[in-house]
Design a protein around this motif. Structure first.
Motif, PDB file in Angstrom:
ATOM      1  N   UNK A  83      -1.095 -38.135 -14.826  1.00 52.09           N
ATOM      2  CA  UNK A  83       0.489 -37.870 -13.941  1.00 52.09           C
ATOM      3  C   UNK A  83      -0.294 -35.826 -14.027  1.00 52.09           C
ATOM      4  N   UNK A  84      -1.548 -35.327 -14.033  1.00 55.15           N
ATOM      5  CA  UNK A  84      -2.520 -34.608 -13.419  1.00 55.15           C
ATOM      6  C   UNK A  84      -1.076 -33.133 -14.003  1.00 55.15           C
ATOM      7  N   UNK A  85      -0.303 -33.334 -14.832  1.00 59.87           N
ATOM      8  CA  UNK A  85       0.111 -32.228 -14.940  1.00 59.87           C
ATOM      9  C   UNK A  85      -0.238 -31.236 -15.601  1.00 59.87           C
ATOM     10  N   UNK A  86      -1.307 -31.323 -16.791  1.00 54.56           N
ATOM     11  CA  UNK A  86      -2.090 -30.383 -17.489  1.00 54.56           C
ATOM     12  C   UNK A  86      -3.346 -30.567 -17.690  1.00 54.56           C
ATOM     13  N   UNK A  87      -4.159 -29.700 -17.144  1.00 55.48           N
ATOM     14  CA  UNK A  87      -5.476 -29.774 -16.769  1.00 55.48           C
ATOM     15  C   UNK A  87      -6.368 -28.229 -17.384  1.00 55.48           C
ATOM     16  N   UNK A  88      -7.361 -28.887 -18.269  1.00 56.92           N
ATOM     17  CA  UNK A  88      -8.120 -27.365 -18.762  1.00 56.92           C
ATOM     18  C   UNK A  88      -8.800 -27.250 -18.179  1.00 56.92           C
ATOM     19  N   UNK A  89      -9.895 -26.516 -18.204  1.00 50.11           N
ATOM     20  CA  UNK A  89     -10.414 -26.004 -17.837  1.00 50.11           C
ATOM     21  C   UNK A  89     -11.886 -24.770 -18.544  1.00 50.11           C
ATOM     22  N   UNK A  90     -12.593 -25.546 -18.332  1.00 50.18           N
ATOM     23  CA  UNK A  90     -13.693 -24.481 -19.323  1.00 50.18           C
ATOM     24  C   UNK A  90     -15.241 -23.847 -18.361  1.00 50.18           C
ATOM     25  N   UNK A  91     -15.514 -22.748 -18.605  1.00 51.94           N
ATOM     26  CA  UNK A  91     -16.542 -22.207 -17.886  1.00 51.94           C
ATOM     27  C   UNK A  91     -17.220 -22.147 -18.848  1.00 51.94           C
ATOM     28  N   UNK A  92     -18.673 -23.000 -18.799  1.00 53.06           N
ATOM     29  CA  UNK A  92     -19.609 -22.797 -19.812  1.00 53.06           C
ATOM     30  C   UNK A  92     -20.969 -22.669 -19.590  1.00 53.06           C
ATOM     31  N   UNK A  93     -21.573 -22.202 -20.895  1.00 54.23           N
ATOM     32  CA  UNK A  93     -22.937 -21.773 -20.580  1.00 54.23           C
ATOM     33  C   UNK A  93     -23.202 -22.792 -21.830  1.00 54.23           C
ATOM     34  N   UNK A  94     -24.750 -24.322 -21.330  1.00 51.37           N
ATOM     35  CA  UNK A  94     -25.153 -24.953 -22.186  1.00 51.37           C
ATOM     36  C   UNK A  94     -25.795 -24.283 -23.301  1.00 51.37           C
ATOM     37  N   UNK A  95     -26.202 -22.984 -23.014  1.00 47.84           N
ATOM     38  CA  UNK A  95     -27.004 -21.984 -23.739  1.00 47.84           C
ATOM     39  C   UNK A  95     -26.878 -21.583 -24.399  1.00 47.84           C
ATOM     40  N   UNK A  96     -25.229 -21.027 -24.471  1.00 47.67           N
ATOM     41  CA  UNK A  96     -24.177 -20.266 -25.336  1.00 47.67           C
ATOM     42  C   UNK A  96     -24.118 -20.619 -27.029  1.00 47.67           C
ATOM     43  N   UNK A  97     -24.484 -20.012 -27.724  1.00 49.09           N
ATOM     44  CA  UNK A  97     -24.088 -20.210 -29.174  1.00 49.09           C
ATOM     45  C   UNK A  97     -22.276 -20.862 -29.665  1.00 49.09           C
ATOM     46  N   UNK A  98     -21.621 -19.582 -28.567  1.00 50.11           N
ATOM     47  CA  UNK A  98     -20.048 -19.785 -28.758  1.00 50.11           C
ATOM     48  C   UNK A  98     -19.623 -20.595 -27.890  1.00 50.11           C
ATOM     49  N   UNK A  99     -20.143 -21.453 -27.090  1.00 46.96           N
ATOM     50  CA  UNK A  99     -20.156 -22.563 -26.203  1.00 46.96           C
ATOM     51  C   UNK A  99     -20.240 -24.099 -27.219  1.00 46.96           C
ATOM     52  N   UNK A 100     -21.428 -23.458 -27.767  1.00 46.50           N
ATOM     53  CA  UNK A 100     -21.807 -24.482 -29.205  1.00 46.50           C
ATOM     54  C   UNK A 100     -21.097 -25.265 -29.928  1.00 46.50           C
ATOM     55  N   UNK A 101     -20.961 -24.047 -30.039  1.00 41.90           N
ATOM     56  CA  UNK A 101     -19.280 -24.068 -31.660  1.00 41.90           C
ATOM     57  C   UNK A 101     -17.892 -24.638 -31.137  1.00 41.90           C
ATOM     58  N   UNK A 102     -17.460 -24.928 -30.123  1.00 40.19           N
ATOM     59  CA  UNK A 102     -16.357 -24.954 -29.321  1.00 40.19           C
ATOM     60  C   UNK A 102     -16.713 -26.866 -29.387  1.00 40.19           C
ATOM     61  N   UNK A 103     -17.406 -27.052 -28.535  1.00 37.91           N
ATOM     62  CA  UNK A 103     -17.803 -28.121 -28.032  1.00 37.91           C
ATOM     63  C   UNK A 103     -16.965 -29.180 -29.200  1.00 37.91           C
TER      64      UNK A 103
END
Length: 243
Positions: A83-103
């Motif tokens: 339905x395309x009603x809700x979209x979640x976009x993440x700008x990420x860095x594969x070397x970022x420890x915080x990104x790893x924590x959210x993964x």
């Protein structure tokens, strides 16, 4: 008395003077044309520079129909809601420890909201992270063979092997591609292709235009959110689904 010879000399002098005036006018016209040509060329160069500069600094100037700076036609969708009603976009860095924590949290949300929420991953390698851009290129090279999701997960699963190091991780990333059974000649070509880096930088340019300053940065239906827990994440998503 004026002789016929004197009159002839006078006529010749006038004719010579008139010819000289004509030559001067021709010269002035030629100079004017040359000046106008230079000005016109300068204007064209200036306009071209402004256009290129605007396109480089303002990604919105090159948006195709149906695109936004949040989601482009070639943006990587981890999964898509019909339905395309809700979209979640993440700008990420594969070397970022915080990104790893959210993964693992993002992976959990993907399972819980499968078919309900579109998840989009966009590159945003931080310049201070030595291998971040290389990792993004490796993922993008894999995406060309339909393995974006696989390499995306692999980068987080192995981050502690190559992250926060000042040694190029190219051989390691290539090894991941081999393990996945990819066409390595095609992968190598894509990894080194300037178009692959340009693709990564296009995501970065969009992120910067949207005010992204660090990773991970999330946008839910084009609204920046900063959830600190799975409960906050789910509350925001549920509200968007109900809205």
């Amino acid at each position: 008395m004026t002789t016929s010879e004197d009159r002839a000399r006078t006529r010749r002098a006038k004719i010579d003077s008139m010819r000289a005036d004509v030559r001067k006018q021709d010269a002035r016209r030629r100079n004017l044309k040359a000046t106008l040509a230079v000005v016109a060329a300068f204007v064209l160069v200036a306009v071209a520079f402004v256009f290129v500069d605007r396109a480089t600094r303002d990604p919105n100037a090159t948006l195709a129909a149906g695109e936004t700076q949040y989601v482009r036609a070639d943006s990587h969708r981890l999964q898509t809601a019909p339905d395309g009603k809700v979209t979640l976009v993440e700008f990420l860095d594969f070397e970022c420890e915080a990104c790893l924590a959210y993964f693992p949290l993002v992976e959990s949300l993907r399972e819980q909201y499968e078919g309900k929420v579109t998840f989009v991953a966009r590159y945003f390698p931080i310049p201070s992270h030595f291998n971040a851009e290389r990792a993004a290129r490796a993922v993008e090279a894999s995406a060309r063979q339909g393995k974006f999701d696989d390499m995306y997960k692999k980068m987080y699963e192995t981050q502690k092997q190559w992250g926060e190091k000042q040694v190029p991780a190219d051989p390691l990333f290539r090894g991941f591609a081999e393990e996945m059974g990819l066409d390595m000649a095609a992968w190598d070509k894509a990894y080194d292709d300037p178009a692959t880096l340009a693709r990564v930088k296009k995501d970065v340019a969009d992120g910067e235009a949207l005010g992204v300053g660090g990773t991970p940065t999330f946008f839910l239906n084009e609204k920046k959110i900063q959830p600190q827990s799975e409960e906050e994440f789910k509350a925001a998503i549920d509200a968007a689904l109900a809205g």
